[in-house]
Design a protein around this motif. Structure first.
Motif, PDB file in Angstrom:
ATOM      1  N   ILE A   1       0.829  -1.198   0.000  1.00  9.17           N
ATOM      2  CA  ILE A   1       0.000   0.000   0.000  1.00  9.17           C
ATOM      3  C   ILE A   1       0.866   1.253   0.000  1.00  9.17           C
ATOM      4  O   ILE A   1       0.615   2.207  -0.748  1.00  9.17           O
ATOM      5  N   VAL A   2       1.896   1.265   0.843  1.00 10.70           N
ATOM      6  CA  VAL A   2       2.794   2.426   0.908  1.00 10.70           C
ATOM      7  C   VAL A   2       3.481   2.644  -0.436  1.00 10.70           C
ATOM      8  O   VAL A   2       3.562   3.774  -0.938  1.00 10.70           O
ATOM      9  N   LEU A   3       3.968   1.574  -1.039  1.00  9.00           N
ATOM     10  CA  LEU A   3       4.644   1.699  -2.330  1.00  9.00           C
ATOM     11  C   LEU A   3       3.680   2.147  -3.428  1.00  9.00           C
ATOM     12  O   LEU A   3       4.059   2.904  -4.326  1.00  9.00           O
ATOM     13  N   ALA A   4       2.439   1.696  -3.368  1.00 13.34           N
ATOM     14  CA  ALA A   4       1.441   2.123  -4.353  1.00 13.34           C
ATOM     15  C   ALA A   4       1.161   3.617  -4.209  1.00 13.34           C
ATOM     16  O   ALA A   4       1.083   4.344  -5.213  1.00 13.34           O
ATOM     17  N   VAL A   5       1.024   4.093  -2.981  1.00 12.13           N
ATOM     18  CA  VAL A   5       0.800   5.524  -2.749  1.00 12.13           C
ATOM     19  C   VAL A   5       1.984   6.335  -3.270  1.00 12.13           C
ATOM     20  O   VAL A   5       1.812   7.380  -3.916  1.00 12.13           O
ATOM     21  N   CYS A   6       3.193   5.847  -3.002  1.00  5.73           N
ATOM     22  CA  CYS A   6       4.392   6.540  -3.504  1.00  5.73           C
ATOM     23  C   CYS A   6       4.414   6.564  -5.029  1.00  5.73           C
ATOM     24  O   CYS A   6       4.791   7.579  -5.650  1.00  5.73           O
ATOM     25  N   SER A   7       4.016   5.455  -5.652  1.00  5.37           N
ATOM     26  CA  SER A   7       3.986   5.392  -7.115  1.00  5.37           C
ATOM     27  C   SER A   7       3.016   6.410  -7.688  1.00  5.37           C
ATOM     28  O   SER A   7       3.314   7.109  -8.670  1.00  5.37           O
ATOM     29  N   PHE A   8       1.837   6.507  -7.078  1.00  2.00           N
ATOM     30  CA  PHE A   8       0.845   7.459  -7.582  1.00  2.00           C
ATOM     31  C   PHE A   8       1.268   8.904  -7.301  1.00  2.00           C
ATOM     32  O   PHE A   8       0.892   9.818  -8.045  1.00  2.00           O
ATOM     33  N   ALA A   9       2.049   9.113  -6.245  1.00  2.38           N
ATOM     34  CA  ALA A   9       2.598  10.452  -5.997  1.00  2.38           C
ATOM     35  C   ALA A   9       3.590  10.828  -7.095  1.00  2.38           C
ATOM     36  O   ALA A   9       3.600  11.967  -7.581  1.00  2.38           O
ATOM     37  N   VAL A  10       4.426   9.861  -7.505  1.00  3.36           N
ATOM     38  CA  VAL A  10       5.349  10.100  -8.621  1.00  3.36           C
ATOM     39  C   VAL A  10       4.563  10.361  -9.902  1.00  3.36           C
ATOM     40  O   VAL A  10       4.929  11.221 -10.710  1.00  3.36           O
ATOM     41  N   LEU A  11       3.476   9.628 -10.092  1.00  3.26           N
ATOM     42  CA  LEU A  11       2.613   9.857 -11.250  1.00  3.26           C
ATOM     43  C   LEU A  11       2.089  11.288 -11.255  1.00  3.26           C
ATOM     44  O   LEU A  11       2.074  11.960 -12.296  1.00  3.26           O
ATOM     45  N   GLY A  12       1.674  11.773 -10.075  1.00  2.76           N
ATOM     46  CA  GLY A  12       1.160  13.128  -9.990  1.00  2.76           C
ATOM     47  C   GLY A  12       2.180  14.183 -10.362  1.00  2.76           C
ATOM     48  O   GLY A  12       1.842  15.208 -10.971  1.00  2.76           O
ATOM     49  N   ARG A  13       3.443  13.939 -10.039  1.00  2.00           N
ATOM     50  CA  ARG A  13       4.503  14.901 -10.343  1.00  2.00           C
ATOM     51  C   ARG A  13       4.998  14.781 -11.784  1.00  2.00           C
ATOM     52  O   ARG A  13       5.676  15.684 -12.288  1.00  2.00           O
ATOM     53  N   ASN A  14       4.723  13.652 -12.421  1.00  2.00           N
ATOM     54  CA  ASN A  14       5.199  13.424 -13.795  1.00  2.00           C
ATOM     55  C   ASN A  14       4.030  12.964 -14.676  1.00  2.00           C
ATOM     56  O   ASN A  14       4.173  12.024 -15.462  1.00  2.00           O
ATOM     57  N   PHE A  15       2.900  13.621 -14.537  1.00  2.00           N
ATOM     58  CA  PHE A  15       1.679  13.179 -15.198  1.00  2.00           C
ATOM     59  C   PHE A  15       1.804  13.283 -16.718  1.00  2.00           C
ATOM     60  O   PHE A  15       2.025  14.362 -17.266  1.00  2.00           O
ATOM     61  N   PRO A  16       1.675  12.143 -17.413  1.00  2.00           N
ATOM     62  CA  PRO A  16       1.853  12.164 -18.867  1.00  2.00           C
ATOM     63  C   PRO A  16       0.579  12.489 -19.640  1.00  2.00           C
ATOM     64  O   PRO A  16       0.608  12.549 -20.874  1.00  2.00           O
ATOM     65  N   GLY A  17      -0.514  12.681 -18.932  1.00  2.00           N
ATOM     66  CA  GLY A  17      -1.796  12.919 -19.585  1.00  2.00           C
ATOM     67  C   GLY A  17      -2.757  11.783 -19.289  1.00  2.00           C
ATOM     68  O   GLY A  17      -2.360  10.676 -18.900  1.00  2.00           O
TER      69      GLY A  17
END
Length: 260
Positions: free
Chosen positions: A41-57
């Protein structure tokens, strides 16, 4: 109480639960407090945080997520059938302990929660290897993060339903009942089939699906995966780690009538 369930002092966690003796409420408590699940769960949240900072569309993100959802059942099937149920890992001294931990122990005692969950040292690199290249090709860093987060979420879902399939509980939903019945057949009738967890579409495609005990005879290796006493004499490394010869019908591995 959960504390009254089976404790296996041989396991390093010292926190072992017998799903055959637990109810649904106890499973939820154990599942939501289990270190491996919390790490996912923690790693998934971190992944989605990275997605938010590097959102490709929206479109690349949706394609990356969809691709992982489609690829995951196929990858799981191939790993489960040809690696976890393969016999080459226990025949090599360096990988015998890995095979014992990731699958042999689970088939020897299908209801034991500690060995039902894979070790994060094995599962997380596998999830990353599967998902990151797919996501990166679609949406670079953001796509990779979306794909990894999706893989981790799917793994959590898989693990919960896997617990349900071994829990002393009859689901109300008919589709979950059917899913559980098929997995019980894999563990208690013939291990060379029904390799899926939440979906058996890939089993149907590859011809390994069967729906009841009348479809095929009971396998003599359903609990030991072919690692019988003769194999243990030739390749003793799993037996050495277990401290006892492999069992054809281990304690606690008795199917219950209310799961079919």
């Amino acid at each position: 109480m959960i504390g009254s369930t089976l404790r296996n002092t041989n396991l390093r966690t010292g926190r072992s639960f017998d799903l055959g003796k637990m109810n649904l409420r106890q499973l939820w408590i154990a599942y939501l407090t289990y270190p491996t699940i919390l790490l996912y769960i923690v790693l998934a949240v971190c992944s989605f945080a990275v997605l938010g900072r590097n959102f490709p569309g929206i479109q690349p993100t949706a394609i990356a997520v969809g691709a992982v959802i489609l690829v995951y059942p196929v990858t799981w099937y191939l790993l489960h059938r040809y690696i976890l149920h393969g016999r080459f890992l226990y025949r090599i001294k360096l990988t015998a302990g890995l095979w014992k931990r990731i699958h042999f122990d689970h088939h020897q005692d299908p209801h034991l929660l500690d060995v039902l969950f894979g070790s994060p040292l094995n599962t997380i690199p596998t999830i990353a290897i599967i998902t990151l290249p797919i996501g990166y090709l679609i949406g670079h860093v953001g796509g990779a993060a979306a794909a990894l987060g999706t893989g981790l979420v799917i793994t959590c879902i898989y693990e919960f339903f896997h617990c349900i399939q071994h829990l002393n509980y009859k689901p109300r939903a008919r589709w979950i009942q059917k899913m559980k019945q098929l997995h019980v057949l894999h563990h208690f009738h013939d291990e060379d089939g029904n390799f899926g967890i939440t979906s058996y579409v890939v089993d149907r495609v590859f011809g390994s699906y069967y729906s009841d005990t009348r479809a095929r005879p009971r396998s003599p290796s359903v609990f030991n995966l072919g690692y019988d006493t003769a194999e243990a004499a030739r390749y003793p490394w799993v037996m050495d780690r277990t401290g006892a010869p492999p069992r054809d019908r281990p304690d606690g591995a008795v199917p219950r009538r209310n799961v079919t």
